[in-house]
Design an enzyme around this catalytic site. Structure first.
Site, PDB file in Angstrom:
ATOM      1  N   SER A 150       0.845  -1.198   0.000  1.00 55.07           N
ATOM      2  CA  SER A 150       0.000   0.000   0.000  1.00 55.07           C
ATOM      3  C   SER A 150       0.882   1.250   0.000  1.00 55.07           C
ATOM      4  CB  SER A 150      -0.851  -0.014   1.276  1.00 55.07           C
ATOM      5  OG  SER A 150      -1.431   1.243   1.544  1.00 55.07           O
ATOM      6  N   TYR A 177      -3.438  -0.325   9.886  1.00 54.99           N
ATOM      7  CA  TYR A 177      -3.242  -0.664   8.469  1.00 54.99           C
ATOM      8  C   TYR A 177      -1.808  -0.315   8.041  1.00 54.99           C
ATOM      9  CZ  TYR A 177      -4.483  -0.789   3.434  1.00 54.99           C
ATOM     10  OH  TYR A 177      -4.558  -1.071   2.086  1.00 54.99           O
TER      11      TYR A 177
HETATM   12  P1  NAP Z   1     -11.764  -5.253  -0.955  1.00 54.74           P
HETATM   13  O1  NAP Z   1     -12.540  -4.758  -2.109  1.00 54.74           O
HETATM   14  O2  NAP Z   1     -12.252  -4.973   0.422  1.00 54.74           O
HETATM   15  O3  NAP Z   1     -11.426  -6.826  -1.105  1.00 54.74           O
HETATM   16  C1  NAP Z   1     -10.683  -7.514  -0.114  1.00 54.74           C
HETATM   17  C2  NAP Z   1     -11.042  -8.978  -0.158  1.00 54.74           C
HETATM   18  O4  NAP Z   1     -10.359  -9.702   0.897  1.00 54.74           O
HETATM   19  C3  NAP Z   1     -12.529  -9.225   0.040  1.00 54.74           C
HETATM   20  O5  NAP Z   1     -12.977 -10.211  -0.862  1.00 54.74           O
HETATM   21  C4  NAP Z   1     -12.570  -9.722   1.479  1.00 54.74           C
HETATM   22  O6  NAP Z   1     -13.698 -10.466   1.812  1.00 54.74           O
HETATM   23  C5  NAP Z   1     -11.309 -10.547   1.528  1.00 54.74           C
HETATM   24  N1  NAP Z   1     -10.936 -10.878   2.914  1.00 54.74           N
HETATM   25  C6  NAP Z   1     -10.992 -10.083   4.002  1.00 54.74           C
HETATM   26  N2  NAP Z   1     -10.586 -10.763   5.094  1.00 54.74           N
HETATM   27  C7  NAP Z   1     -10.259 -12.014   4.681  1.00 54.74           C
HETATM   28  C8  NAP Z   1      -9.774 -13.177   5.337  1.00 54.74           C
HETATM   29  N3  NAP Z   1      -9.542 -13.207   6.649  1.00 54.74           N
HETATM   30  N4  NAP Z   1      -9.557 -14.307   4.607  1.00 54.74           N
HETATM   31  C9  NAP Z   1      -9.808 -14.311   3.276  1.00 54.74           C
HETATM   32  N5  NAP Z   1     -10.272 -13.241   2.601  1.00 54.74           N
HETATM   33  C10 NAP Z   1     -10.505 -12.103   3.290  1.00 54.74           C
HETATM   34  O7  NAP Z   1     -10.313  -4.644  -1.046  1.00 54.74           O
HETATM   35  P2  NAP Z   1      -9.473  -4.166  -2.302  1.00 54.74           P
HETATM   36  O8  NAP Z   1      -9.554  -2.709  -2.362  1.00 54.74           O
HETATM   37  O9  NAP Z   1      -9.746  -5.001  -3.492  1.00 54.74           O
HETATM   38  O10 NAP Z   1      -8.048  -4.508  -1.694  1.00 54.74           O
HETATM   39  C11 NAP Z   1      -7.358  -5.733  -1.931  1.00 54.74           C
HETATM   40  C12 NAP Z   1      -5.982  -5.585  -1.281  1.00 54.74           C
HETATM   41  O11 NAP Z   1      -5.341  -4.437  -1.804  1.00 54.74           O
HETATM   42  C13 NAP Z   1      -6.022  -5.390   0.230  1.00 54.74           C
HETATM   43  O12 NAP Z   1      -4.915  -6.033   0.815  1.00 54.74           O
HETATM   44  C14 NAP Z   1      -5.893  -3.887   0.369  1.00 54.74           C
HETATM   45  O13 NAP Z   1      -5.375  -3.508   1.607  1.00 54.74           O
HETATM   46  C15 NAP Z   1      -4.954  -3.575  -0.751  1.00 54.74           C
HETATM   47  N6  NAP Z   1      -4.958  -2.202  -1.232  1.00 54.74           N
HETATM   48  C16 NAP Z   1      -6.094  -1.603  -1.686  1.00 54.74           C
HETATM   49  C17 NAP Z   1      -6.025  -0.296  -2.183  1.00 54.74           C
HETATM   50  C18 NAP Z   1      -7.207   0.450  -2.727  1.00 54.74           C
HETATM   51  O14 NAP Z   1      -7.069   1.663  -2.957  1.00 54.74           O
HETATM   52  N7  NAP Z   1      -8.354  -0.159  -2.927  1.00 54.74           N
HETATM   53  C19 NAP Z   1      -4.815   0.359  -2.213  1.00 54.74           C
HETATM   54  C20 NAP Z   1      -3.689  -0.288  -1.721  1.00 54.74           C
HETATM   55  C21 NAP Z   1      -3.770  -1.560  -1.246  1.00 54.74           C
HETATM   56  P3  NAP Z   1     -14.932  -9.696   2.592  1.00 54.74           P
HETATM   57  O15 NAP Z   1     -15.752  -9.098   1.525  1.00 54.74           O
HETATM   58  O16 NAP Z   1     -15.611 -10.769   3.353  1.00 54.74           O
HETATM   59  O17 NAP Z   1     -14.313  -8.677   3.498  1.00 54.74           O
HETATM   60  C1  GCO Z   2      -6.920   4.998   3.227  1.00 51.14           C
HETATM   61  C2  GCO Z   2      -7.044   4.146   2.015  1.00 51.14           C
HETATM   62  C3  GCO Z   2      -5.804   3.355   1.788  1.00 51.14           C
HETATM   63  C4  GCO Z   2      -5.723   3.004   0.359  1.00 51.14           C
HETATM   64  C5  GCO Z   2      -4.492   2.320  -0.065  1.00 51.14           C
HETATM   65  C6  GCO Z   2      -3.410   3.296  -0.383  1.00 51.14           C
HETATM   66  O1  GCO Z   2      -7.856   5.085   3.985  1.00 51.14           O
HETATM   67  O2  GCO Z   2      -5.879   5.670   3.365  1.00 51.14           O
HETATM   68  O3  GCO Z   2      -8.129   3.321   2.025  1.00 51.14           O
HETATM   69  O4  GCO Z   2      -5.810   2.264   2.590  1.00 51.14           O
HETATM   70  O5  GCO Z   2      -6.809   2.202   0.015  1.00 51.14           O
HETATM   71  O6  GCO Z   2      -4.088   1.285   0.784  1.00 51.14           O
HETATM   72  O7  GCO Z   2      -2.379   2.613  -0.993  1.00 51.14           O
END
Ligand code: NAP
Ligand code: GCO
Length: 271
Positions: A157, A170
């Site tokens: 992230s 986080y």
């Molecule tokens: P999301 O839409 O919330 O999807 C996350 C997935 O992980 C969901 O399917 C969730 O299921 C599943 N999950 C949660 N807890 C779990 C567990 N204990 N075991 C198995 N599966 C589990 O998130 P996303 O935005 O696609 O993010 C995916 C990854 O990228 C995460 O690690 C997040 O921190 C990272 N990330 C996201 C962003 C962003 O801007 N979106 C940026 C940087 C990093 P549920 O629906 O049941 O919760």
């Molecule tokens: C926040 C965001 C972040 C982003 C991402 C940035 O609240 O700052 O949700 O968690 O999703 O991880 O890289």
């Protein structure tokens, strides 16, 4: 006139990005970033396996993959439960094959000011976002060693590098995940295992939906903080994720590839 590209060389370069015949496990990939990465891997030739915590989510994911013409296999498994993870990995090896590519994608965020956050809430984020990748990586590495290769990609992230209000747990987890990435690379590189991270910028998914609602000033803040002047999309992550899973990155190890539209390079808009 552009120089002629010899077809054999062109085919060789394309083959560097092929995932033909590989088995890829993407955690938490019923929707969002995990789903996009899994779909890209399928297009590059990999067999897709994913997990989620509840059967309804796995079913939802399976229906979405099917609608996209992808033959994926889904398992109910919580990444924080070591027994469940070990049993699921053994089942995948039996039913599909040894996992060549693991993407530790499952993750949660809690946006709560630190002094209001309970220790239980802090621990839950660390458990899913940091202990989960440790548990799943530990389960797949022995077979990767036996097979003589493996790719592990940890979804990090901006918060692997930066802090911000309300995301202490986080940021601690994603900072830790960056170092777990470097340590897996250090410890298992000699077995031809590459462990790298992707650090997505601000990507439009359900996780960031509360930040993008109309009227939330955070939306404008992120657009101003991103040189690309927009939120990222899950499509933006597909090419980088394929690169880190493919032979093209066989000498890239312990690296975090930030896919952030330039956020980490930028001091912010001048007044
Ligand atoms: P999301 O839409 O919330 O999807 C996350 C997935 O992980 C969901 O399917 C969730 O299921 C599943 N999950 C949660 N807890 C779990 C567990 N204990 N075991 C198995 N599966 C589990 O998130 P996303 O935005 O696609 O993010 C995916 C990854 O990228 C995460 O690690 C997040 O921190 C990272 N990330 C996201 C962003 C962003 O801007 N979106 C940026 C940087 C990093 P549920 O629906 O049941 O919760
Ligand atoms: C926040 C965001 C972040 C982003 C991402 C940035 O609240 O700052 O949700 O968690 O999703 O991880 O890289």
């Amino acid at each position: 006139m552009a120089p002629a590209v010899f077809p054999a060389k062109k085919i060789y370069i394309m083959s560097q990005f092929s995932l033909e015949g590989k088995v890829a496990l993407i955690t938490g990939a019923s929707y969002g970033i995990g789903y996009a990465i899994a779909s890209a891997y399928a297009k590059a030739g990999a067999k897709i396996v994913f997990n989620d915590i509840r059967q309804e989510l796995v079913d939802k994911g399976l229906a979405a993959y099917k609608a996209d013409g992808i033959d994926a296999k889904g398992y109910v498994c919580d990444v924080t439960n070591e027994e469940q993870v070990n049993a699921t990995v053994a089942q995948i090896e039996k039913e599909v094959g040894v996992i060549d590519i693991l993407v530790n994608n499952a993750g949660i965020i809690k946006r709560i000011p630190m002094i209001e956050m309970t220790a239980a809430e802090f621990r839950q984020v660390i458990d899913i976002d940091l202990n989960g990748p440790f548990i799943v990586s530990k389960a797949v590495i022995p077979s990767m060693i036996k097979k003589g290769h493996g790719k592990i990609i940890n979804i990090c992230s901006m918060m692997s590098e930066l802090g911000r209000e309300t995301v202490s747990a986080y940021a601690a987890a994603k900072g830790g995940l960056k170092m777990l990435t470097r340590n897996i690379a250090s410890e298992y590189g000699e077995y031809n295992i590459q462990c790298n991270g992707i650090g997505p910028g601000y990507i439009a998914t359900p996780q960031t939906a509360p930040l993008r609602v109309k009227g939330n000033p955070f939306n404008d803040f992120i657009i101003a903080k991103t040189p690309a002047a927009r939120w990222g999309t899950t499509d933006d992550l597909e090419g980088p994720a394929v690169f880190l899973a493919s032979p093209a990155s066989d000498f890239v190890n312990g690296h975090i590839l930030y896919v952030d539209g330039g956020i980490l390079a930028y001091i912010g808009k001048q007044p």
